[in-house]
Scaffold this motif. Structure first.
Motif, mmCIF file in Angstrom:
data_model
loop_
_atom_site.group_PDB
_atom_site.id
_atom_site.type_symbol
_atom_site.label_atom_id
_atom_site.label_comp_id
_atom_site.label_asym_id
_atom_site.label_seq_id
_atom_site.Cartn_x
_atom_site.Cartn_y
_atom_site.Cartn_z
ATOM 1 N N TRP A 1 -32.516 -11.251 38.551
ATOM 2 C CA TRP A 1 -32.043 -9.539 38.474
ATOM 3 C C TRP A 1 -30.563 -9.425 39.945
ATOM 4 C CZ3 TRP A 1 -33.596 -7.618 34.513
ATOM 5 C CH2 TRP A 1 -34.392 -7.807 34.279
ATOM 6 N N GLU A 2 -30.434 -10.312 40.677
ATOM 7 C CA GLU A 2 -29.398 -10.242 41.569
ATOM 8 C C GLU A 2 -27.897 -11.415 41.478
ATOM 9 O OE1 GLU A 2 -31.157 -11.909 45.429
ATOM 10 O OE2 GLU A 2 -32.730 -10.533 45.772
ATOM 11 N N THR A 3 -27.859 -10.316 41.404
ATOM 12 C CA THR A 3 -26.189 -11.039 40.897
ATOM 13 C C THR A 3 -25.040 -10.375 41.648
ATOM 14 O OG1 THR A 3 -25.141 -8.127 40.692
ATOM 15 C CG2 THR A 3 -26.325 -9.238 38.589
ATOM 16 N N TYR B 1 -22.516 -9.114 42.619
ATOM 17 C CA TYR B 1 -22.267 -8.152 42.450
ATOM 18 C C TYR B 1 -22.901 -7.104 43.457
ATOM 19 C CZ TYR B 1 -18.557 -9.028 38.906
ATOM 20 O OH TYR B 1 -17.419 -9.407 38.561
ATOM 21 N N SER B 2 -24.494 -7.730 43.927
ATOM 22 C CA SER B 2 -25.163 -6.989 43.979
ATOM 23 C C SER B 2 -26.025 -7.780 46.032
ATOM 24 C CB SER B 2 -26.846 -6.550 43.637
ATOM 25 O OG SER B 2 -26.996 -8.019 43.709
ATOM 26 N N GLN B 3 -25.044 -8.733 45.929
ATOM 27 C CA GLN B 3 -24.790 -9.634 47.724
ATOM 28 C C GLN B 3 -23.395 -8.702 47.721
ATOM 29 O OE1 GLN B 3 -26.865 -11.563 48.551
ATOM 30 N NE2 GLN B 3 -27.708 -10.590 46.797
ATOM 31 N N ASN C 1 -21.637 -3.305 49.229
ATOM 32 C CA ASN C 1 -22.813 -3.633 48.714
ATOM 33 C C ASN C 1 -23.719 -4.645 50.847
ATOM 34 O OD1 ASN C 1 -21.956 -2.804 46.533
ATOM 35 N ND2 ASN C 1 -21.715 -5.302 46.053
ATOM 36 N N GLY D 1 -26.855 -3.479 51.589
ATOM 37 C CA GLY D 1 -27.867 -2.366 51.733
ATOM 38 C C GLY D 1 -28.602 -2.620 52.941
#
Length: 331
Positions: free
Chosen positions: A47-49, A51-53, A80, A82
């Motif tokens: 699920w980690e694309t 764009y999520s990094q 991103n 996080g």
């Protein structure tokens, strides 16, 4: 439980509403269970694309020039982020300066600035010095770590007044001084002119005008019809630069061209020692006296070199020659 089957389709039919609820509940639980099994079998990184990094926003300036004494700001933008942490590292010695908004160095000039919900992490260096020039890294605690370098140049900004350090102005002429703020990364917010300790920008004396152009970092001081009272030390002081000074002399009458250029024969005569002139005079006198004495001794049949060989010093020879010369008369 009574269940009736349709002879045509053999599909179950539920007469009682409660039976329908129970059957749907079981079907729902079965679907949840099956979905749970499917989800648990998917690798976590599925699920980690990309764009999520976390990644850096390259719109920030990577090279910054600051002047000594003026705060320097390095802006790092991380998208991103996080739950990761942002650190600032000094590249030359790999010293950790800040982690998050906490400072990890004894040099309290370094500070991390961050607003809640913002993507920007700013390293602030108050009162930077030339030794602070170098590369600084904005680092994010991913695995592996990612970083972005920033180059800081700390320069010394100095003011410069065009012309000589000492000016001579004829009384009644205009004083025109031009000041430049050298190596200033940003235009100065103001440029003040001083005569001694008095600010000239707001002088009540008529005929004084100050023209400042921030875009070109220049300022001009104009004093119309200068008088000897306008003589003095004039200083140009920009807001973010070291000051510069010039000494102005306002004199009456014609000003010697040699003094304007600072190299005159009068200055040479005034500054030189009288010893060379005395030596020249003495040499000429000695030459004349020796010539006359030689002529007189030659006519008298004396051997002049032998007479000079018996002299004890140059002064005795000179004195004897002068004495002979004074006692001899032309006939």
């Amino acid at each position: 439980m009574s269940t009736e089957y349709n002879s045509s389709s053999l599909r179950p039919s539920f007469r009682h509403p409660l039976i329908k609820v129970l059957w749907l509940t079981q079907l729902w639980l079965l679907l949840l269970f099956e979905c749970g099994v499917v989800i648990s079998e998917v690798p976590p990184h599925y699920w980690e694309t990309p764009y999520s990094q976390p990644y850096f926003d390259n719109s920030s300036r990577r090279e910054v020039t600051a002047t000594v004494g003026q705060a320097a700001l390095l802006h790092c933008r991380v998208r991103n982020l996080g739950d990761r942490a942002v650190s600032w590292i000094r590249k030359r010695d790999l010293h950790i300066l800040t982690v998050g908004i906490l400072t990890y160095t004894n040099d309290q000039r370094f500070q991390s600035l961050h607003s809640e919900g913002s993507d920007e992490w700013t390293l602030r260096i108050s009162s930077p010095q030339p030794r602070d020039s170098g590369t600084y890294e904005c680092q994010v605690s991913t695995e592996p770590k990612i970083s972005q370098g920033f180059r800081l140049n700390v320069v010394v900004s100095r003011a410069k007044i065009l012309g000589n350090a000492e000016l001579f102005i004829k009384s009644g002429s205009d004083i025109n001084l031009t000041c430049l703020a050298m190596q200033s990364p940003v235009p100065p917010s103001f440029i003040y002119w001083y005569k001694g300790k008095r600010v000239m920008n707001y002088s009540q004396r008529g005929g004084i005008n100050v023209i400042t152009e921030r875009s070109t970092r220049t300022s001009k001081l104009l004093i119309a019809k200068a008088t000897p009272a306008d003589s003095g030390n004039y200083t140009c002081s920009p807001s973010s630069s070291d000051s510069a000074s010039v000494v102005v002399h306002v004199i009456n009458g014609e000003h010697p061209a040699a003094m304007q250029h600072g190299n005159s024969s009068a200055n040479c005569l005034r500054c030189s020692s009288p010893v060379p002139l005395l030596a020249i005079t003495t040499t000429l006198t000695t030459t004349a006296a020796v010539a006359v004495t030689w002529n007189w001794n030659w006519s008298s049949g004396w051997l002049l070199p032998a007479a000079f060989a018996n002299c004890l010093s140059w002064s005795r020879r000179l004195g004897r020659s002068i004495k002979w010369h004074s006692s001899w008369s032309w006939s």
